[in-house]
Design an enzyme around this catalytic site. Sequence first.
Site: not given
Ligand code: FAD
Length: 310
Positions: A110, A114, A122, A124, A226, A231
Site C-alpha cells: 500500500w 506515494r 508508532s 517505537r 489510481h 489494487r
Molecule cells: C499487481 C502489482 C504488482 C507489483 N509488483 C511489484 C514488484 O514486483 N516490485 C515492486 O517494487 N513493486 C511492485 N508493484 C508496485 C508498483 O510498481 C508501484 O510502485 C505501485 O503500484 C505504485 O504505483 P504508482 O507509482 O503509479 O502510484 P503512486 O505512487 O500513487 O503515484 C501515482 C502516480 O503519480 C506519479 N508519480 C508519483 N511519484 C512520482 C515520482 N517520484 N516521479 C514521477 N511520477 C511520480 C506517477 O504518474 C504515478 O503513476 C506492483 C504493483 C501492482 C499493482
Amino acid sequence: MHLTEQQEAEIAAARGQRSATARPTVPALEGMLFEAMPVLDHGFVRVIDYMGDDTAIVQAARVSYGRGTRRVSEDAGLIRYLMRHRHSTPFEMCEIKFHVKLPIFVARQWIRHRTANVNEYSARYSILDREFYLPAPEHLAAQSHANRQGRGDVLAGKEAAHVLELLRGDAIRCYDNYAEMLNEDEAGAARDPSRQGLARELARMNLTLNTYTQWYWKIDLYNLFHFLSLRADAHAQFEIRTYAETILRAVAAWVPIAHQAFLDYRLGAVALSAQMLAVVRRMLAGDTVEQADSGLNRREWAELMGALKG
Ligand SMILES: Cc1cc2nc3c(=O)[nH]c(=O)nc-3n(C[C@H](O)[C@H](O)[C@H](O)COP(=O)(O)OP(=O)(O)OC[C@H]3O[C@@H](n4cnc5c(N)ncnc54)[C@H](O)[C@@H]3O)c2cc1C
C-alpha cells in the site's frame, strides 16, 4: 475484527457528534463516517473525514463562483467526459481520510502509493496488538504455475492444516518473544522488575509480517482512483484487493457519479495498443487474424483475446 469497549465508545461518541456547516455534505457518506468496516480477520477501514462531492468536481471544472452544478444529467456528462479523457485536476478537488488497520505485508504494498498523506501507528512509541492475519481456508493457496506473482489451487487437507499451524505458531512465538524482550505487560508495567527490557523500536523487528499495523491515510480522489485501479484489479493480491473493494463502497456512497464513471472508463475498461486496435479493425472487416501475423507477441495476443472474450 476486534475493537475494545473503549474504542467502540469513542467511535459511538464521534458518530453522535453534529456540526453546522455551510460546506456541501453527502448524507450517504455521513452515515458511514467513523464506522469500522471489517476487512480480513482483524482489519478495518474507517472513513474519518472528507471534502467535496460530485458537484465539487463540476464546480472546479467550470471554475464556478457558486456550486457550479446544472442539471444532474449535464453534471454527469461532464464528470464522465473528464474521466474518459483523463482530465485529472477537477477530481483532485475532493479529498478523503481513512483510518486503516492492516497486516504489515499489505501495508508494504500500500505504501508504494506515494501520492497520499500517511501517519502510521508508532511501534517505537507503542506496543503493537497481539493480532495476526491468518488466511481463511479458501485463500490458503499454492504458488501459481502460470503467474509467478500469484496463487493457484487452494491447499487442502493435512497440508492446509500444517501451513496454518506454522503461520499461527510462528506469529504467536515471535509476538511472545517480542513481549518478553519488552518486559512490559499490557498496562506498561515491568513483568520482571530485575530487567530493563529492550526498547520498543528494537523489539518490533522480531514480529512477523502478518502482524497488524494501523494508519491514517488521506488522499485526493484522482490519486485514490489510481490506487483503486491497481489494487481493486484482479491482478492485485487478494488481501490488498479486499481493502480496495471496501474503499470502493465508501467512494460509491461519496461521489456516486464519479464512482460509476471510474467503473466504466477505468476499472472495467481495457486500453488497446495501436497494434491491438489494428487487429480489432481487421477482425471487424472480416479478416481472419492469427497471432503470427497480428504484430502482437504471444502475451499481448492472449491479453487481447482475453479482453475480447470477457
Ligand atoms: C499487481 C502489482 C504488482 C507489483 N509488483 C511489484 C514488484 O514486483 N516490485 C515492486 O517494487 N513493486 C511492485 N508493484 C508496485 C508498483 O510498481 C508501484 O510502485 C505501485 O503500484 C505504485 O504505483 P504508482 O507509482 O503509479 O502510484 P503512486 O505512487 O500513487 O503515484 C501515482 C502516480 O503519480 C506519479 N508519480 C508519483 N511519484 C512520482 C515520482 N517520484 N516521479 C514521477 N511520477 C511520480 C506517477 O504518474 C504515478 O503513476 C506492483 C504493483 C501492482 C499493482
